[in-house]
Design a protein around this motif. Structure first.
Motif, short mmCIF file in Angstrom:
data_model
loop_
_atom_site.label_atom_id
_atom_site.label_comp_id
_atom_site.label_asym_id
_atom_site.label_seq_id
_atom_site.Cartn_x
_atom_site.Cartn_y
_atom_site.Cartn_z
N ALA A 11 18.99 -24.58 -20.50
CA ALA A 11 19.98 -23.58 -20.89
C ALA A 11 19.57 -22.86 -22.17
O ALA A 11 19.73 -21.64 -22.30
N GLU A 12 19.01 -23.61 -23.11
CA GLU A 12 18.58 -22.99 -24.37
C GLU A 12 17.32 -22.16 -24.19
O GLU A 12 17.18 -21.08 -24.76
N ILE A 13 16.40 -22.63 -23.38
CA ILE A 13 15.15 -21.91 -23.16
C ILE A 13 15.40 -20.55 -22.50
O ILE A 13 14.76 -19.56 -22.84
N THR A 14 16.34 -20.49 -21.57
CA THR A 14 16.59 -19.26 -20.81
C THR A 14 17.75 -18.45 -21.36
O THR A 14 18.24 -17.53 -20.69
N ALA A 15 18.22 -18.76 -22.56
CA ALA A 15 19.32 -17.99 -23.16
C ALA A 15 18.89 -16.54 -23.38
O ALA A 15 17.69 -16.24 -23.54
N VAL A 36 10.40 -18.40 -23.19
CA VAL A 36 10.84 -18.85 -21.86
C VAL A 36 9.66 -19.43 -21.09
O VAL A 36 9.76 -20.52 -20.50
N VAL A 37 8.54 -18.73 -21.09
CA VAL A 37 7.36 -19.20 -20.35
C VAL A 37 6.87 -20.53 -20.93
O VAL A 37 6.61 -21.49 -20.19
N PRO A 75 20.23 -23.14 -11.80
CA PRO A 75 21.45 -22.41 -12.20
C PRO A 75 21.19 -21.13 -13.00
O PRO A 75 22.10 -20.31 -13.16
N HIS A 76 19.95 -20.94 -13.48
CA HIS A 76 19.67 -19.78 -14.33
C HIS A 76 19.04 -18.64 -13.55
O HIS A 76 18.62 -17.63 -14.15
N LEU A 77 18.95 -18.77 -12.22
CA LEU A 77 18.62 -17.62 -11.39
C LEU A 77 19.72 -16.58 -11.52
O LEU A 77 20.91 -16.91 -11.51
N GLY A 78 19.32 -15.34 -11.70
CA GLY A 78 20.30 -14.28 -11.92
C GLY A 78 20.71 -14.13 -13.36
O GLY A 78 21.51 -13.25 -13.70
N GLY A 79 20.17 -14.96 -14.24
CA GLY A 79 20.49 -14.89 -15.67
C GLY A 79 19.62 -13.89 -16.40
O GLY A 79 18.91 -13.07 -15.79
N PRO A 80 19.62 -13.94 -17.73
CA PRO A 80 18.88 -12.95 -18.54
C PRO A 80 17.38 -12.95 -18.26
O PRO A 80 16.72 -11.93 -18.45
N LEU A 109 7.60 -10.57 -11.09
CA LEU A 109 6.16 -10.62 -11.30
C LEU A 109 5.77 -9.78 -12.53
O LEU A 109 4.90 -10.18 -13.31
N VAL A 110 6.42 -8.63 -12.69
CA VAL A 110 6.16 -7.81 -13.88
C VAL A 110 6.54 -8.59 -15.14
O VAL A 110 5.82 -8.55 -16.14
N ASP A 111 7.65 -9.34 -15.10
CA ASP A 111 8.04 -10.17 -16.25
C ASP A 111 6.93 -11.14 -16.61
O ASP A 111 6.60 -11.34 -17.79
N VAL A 112 6.34 -11.79 -15.60
CA VAL A 112 5.27 -12.76 -15.84
C VAL A 112 4.04 -12.07 -16.44
O VAL A 112 3.44 -12.56 -17.41
N LEU A 113 3.67 -10.93 -15.87
CA LEU A 113 2.47 -10.23 -16.34
C LEU A 113 2.67 -9.69 -17.76
O LEU A 113 1.74 -9.72 -18.58
N VAL A 114 3.87 -9.21 -18.06
CA VAL A 114 4.13 -8.71 -19.41
C VAL A 114 4.08 -9.86 -20.42
O VAL A 114 3.59 -9.69 -21.54
#
Length: 632
Positions: free
Chosen positions: A486-490, A498-499, A519-524, A553-558
């Motif tokens: 929860a803290e990592i994906t805030a 996050v990565v 549960p963090h699918l669809g989150g920030p 995938l763009v999120d990962v590459l960025v």
């Protein structure tokens, strides 16, 4: 209850008496308040207002809170929340005990004003625009003619200029000269048990406890000048082993306790720390201080000692400018503590600390720093000796030799390290000086947010070790993994965190991480979470909107671009897309993603395959054209 500017002794005696009565009243009435805040309020009334301690109006309180405190009081805004409450309680105390005089506003009006203005007061305490000279970086010496004339006349002229210079905290002055200082730390605070043990072992605290016990009620009678009587002073020199010489070297007779500098300093520190008070001609133990544990008492003693000057009372026969320099050098102790905090694990060589003091003087007083008659390095060693007596640090590996010229001991080398008690006190002192200190929590007692926050301050190995220690201390591995996820994906976390955090979770809690992240699918950070779960075959990509997959995938590459640069993102792109590069680039330009231009630019300039690099440049042109059309 009313004192003029020349009534110093009478004022301080009355202030201490009122402070003690106020403390007792707070306890008896179960009212929230802090006696030391009332001391500040009374000091303001005497030093800056009309000196009437029995007359208080809303206007008085407002001036104290919004004019004096923001300009003069060096404290974190979060540490000031109780000041307005204490002010209101003090006025109520005066009214309840019959000491509130005519011309005062009703206590209820003052409390109402204090409570309504607390939030605004906290904001003002944190606004640099309000900081006064002693609280800001205005200790500049720009108006001085700091030439290199070392003739007696030139040095005298420089000293005359310095004589008119206001005091300045070197930790605040240095950023003005060399740029803003970065935060210190993160500093690991020692365990409470270790801090308590180190505080209990501090030589000065043991002396002060014994001195307070000696002054237990009814206290010890003082002379008309407020000094200990000679019989008591001689007894204390032996009982406390202060190092003073009551025989005055056989040259003259002891006339006053003032002639015993070490004992006089100890008494001064005890009064400043609240361990003793002067009351009705007697030196009296303060019960509130006696009840403190050694860690809390030690902090008060150190703060008082540093505030009064580590080098002790200055020679009254010094030229005003040299007395000014003496005061500045005293304050340089904070710079030494700041450097010790920065290296709290390994410590610092004494010669390095001495060099810091030399540089501070050189920055502030360039015309004096090279004078051979100003022994800055020796003063630095004296500071360290005082701090060691206070239990703030230890100094080891000192080489002592006899000076060939005078035969006196000469100290060389040495290594200084903060004690467990000294770390916490140094953090407080350096923060009071306006320098940010980051604190590294103990893993076993920290919460998940504090542990994840450390990722930006520690190297990967240290952070991973702290996370592992934190995780091992948790009773429920599944709940612990969920809390970290929860803290990592805030929403406020950077994608790189996050990565890195997801990778750490996978290594640390492999059996629980999928359930913790789902549960963090669809989150920030949906894209990063989605791509990781697809890679773990925990999500079937056929069930997910293709646009969402591409955005992920763009999120990962960025993230790869930010972490390792264009070459790494090109390699990552090759491994992720495989043989579908051109098809991917032919469709991706339509995506609404704020970082897509950065990604396409990197691929166009650095992808090793010419056709792919060309397609990336073409996609970037089409994407920018689309954005320009949409904005019309």
């Amino acid at each position: 209850m009313r004192f003029g500017p020349d009534d110093e002794d009478a004022y301080f005696a009355r202030r201490d008496e009122l402070g003690e009565q106020f403390a007792q009243w707070l306890t008896a009435q179960r009212v929230t308040g802090e006696p030391s805040d009332a001391d500040l309020l009374m000091d303001w009334k005497w030093g800056y207002a009309d000196g009437a301690l029995d007359r208080w109006t809303v206007a008085d309180v407002h001036a104290f809170l919004f004019e004096w405190c923001p300009r003069k009081l060096s404290a974190e805004p979060s540490d000031c929340t109780e000041i307005p409450v204490s002010v209101a309680a003090f006025v109520e105390f005066l009214a309840h005990t019959g000491m509130l005089g005519r011309g005062s506003d009703p206590p209820s009006a003052i409390r109402r004003h204090c409570e309504r203005k607390t939030a605004a007061f906290i904001r003002e305490m944190g606004d640099p625009a309000n900081f006064g000279m002693a609280k800001s970086l205005l200790g500049s010496v720009g108006g001085l003619d700091l030439g290199t004339d070392r003739s007696p006349e030139g040095i005298a002229a420089l000293l005359n200029q310095l004589a008119g210079l206001p005091g300045a905290n070197p930790l605040r002055q240095l950023p003005a000269a060399v740029g803003e200082l970065p935060p210190i730390g993160p500093v690991r605070l020692p365990a409470e048990a270790d801090r308590l043990a180190a505080a209990s072992a501090a030589p000065v605290l043991r002396q002060l406890r014994a001195l307070a016990e000696f002054c237990a009620p009814p206290g010890r009678a003082l002379t008309t000048k407020g000094n200990l009587r000679l019989a008591d002073a001689r007894h204390l020199v032996d009982a406390l082993d202060t190092g003073d010489d009551p025989t005055m070297g056989g040259g003259r007779t002891l006339q006053s306790a003032e002639d015993l500098p070490h004992l006089s300093r100890l008494v001064d520190v005890a009064v400043r720390a609240g361990a003793l008070c002067r009351q009705r001609g007697r030196l009296l133990e303060v019960a509130r201080f006696t009840g403190l544990d050694d860690a809390a008492a030690h902090e008060k003693v150190v703060l008082a000692a540093v505030d009064s000057g580590l080098r002790g009372p200055h020679n009254p026969f010094l030229a005003p400018a040299l007395a000014q320099l003496n005061t500045f050098v005293d304050e340089c102790a904070l710079a030494l503590l700041a450097d010790l905090l920065e290296h709290s694990d390994a410590g610092v060589e004494v010669d390095t600390l001495a060099e810091i003091m030399v540089k501070l003087v050189a920055v502030t007083f360039p015309g004096l720093a090279g004078l051979p008659d100003i022994p800055i390095s020796r003063w630095a060693r004296e500071h360290l000796e005082r701090l060691a007596d206070l239990g703030v640090l230890t100094v080891s590996d000192v080489e002592v030799t006899a000076c060939g010229d005078c035969g006196l001991p000469h100290h060389r080398g040495g290594h200084a390290t903060l004690t467990a008690a000294g770390v916490a006190v140094a953090v407080e002192l350096v923060r009071q000086a306006g320098i940010e200190v980051l604190v590294r929590p103990e893993p076993a007692t920290a919460d998940a947010a504090a542990i994840i926050d450390l990722i930006v301050d520690l190297d990967e190995q240290e952070w991973t070790r702290d996370v592992a220690d934190w995780f091992a201390a948790q009773p429920d591995p599944s709940a612990a993994t969920a809390a970290l996820a929860a803290e990592i994906t805030a929403g406020h976390r950077d994608p790189l965190i996050v990565v890195a955090g997801i990778g750490m979770l996978d290594d640390l809690a492999h059996d629980h991480v999928v359930d913790a992240l789902r549960p963090h699918l669809g989150g920030p950070h949906d894209g990063l979470v989605l791509q990781w779960l697809i890679g773990k075959e925990a999500v079937d990509p056929a069930t997910v909107d293709p646009v969402r997959i591409i955005a992920g995938l763009v999120d990962v590459l960025v993230a790869a671009l930010d972490a390792a640069g264009p070459s790494e993102v090109a390699a990552c792109f090759s491994s992720q897309i495989h043989d579908r590069h051109l098809e991917f680039l032919d469709t991706i330009w339509r995506l609404d993603h704020p970082r897509l231009p950065d990604l396409l630019d990197a691929l166009g300039a650095h992808h090793p395959t010419k056709s792919v690099a060309k397609a990336a440049r073409k996609a970037l042109v089409r994407h920018r054209s689309r954005l320009a059309t949409a904005s019309r």
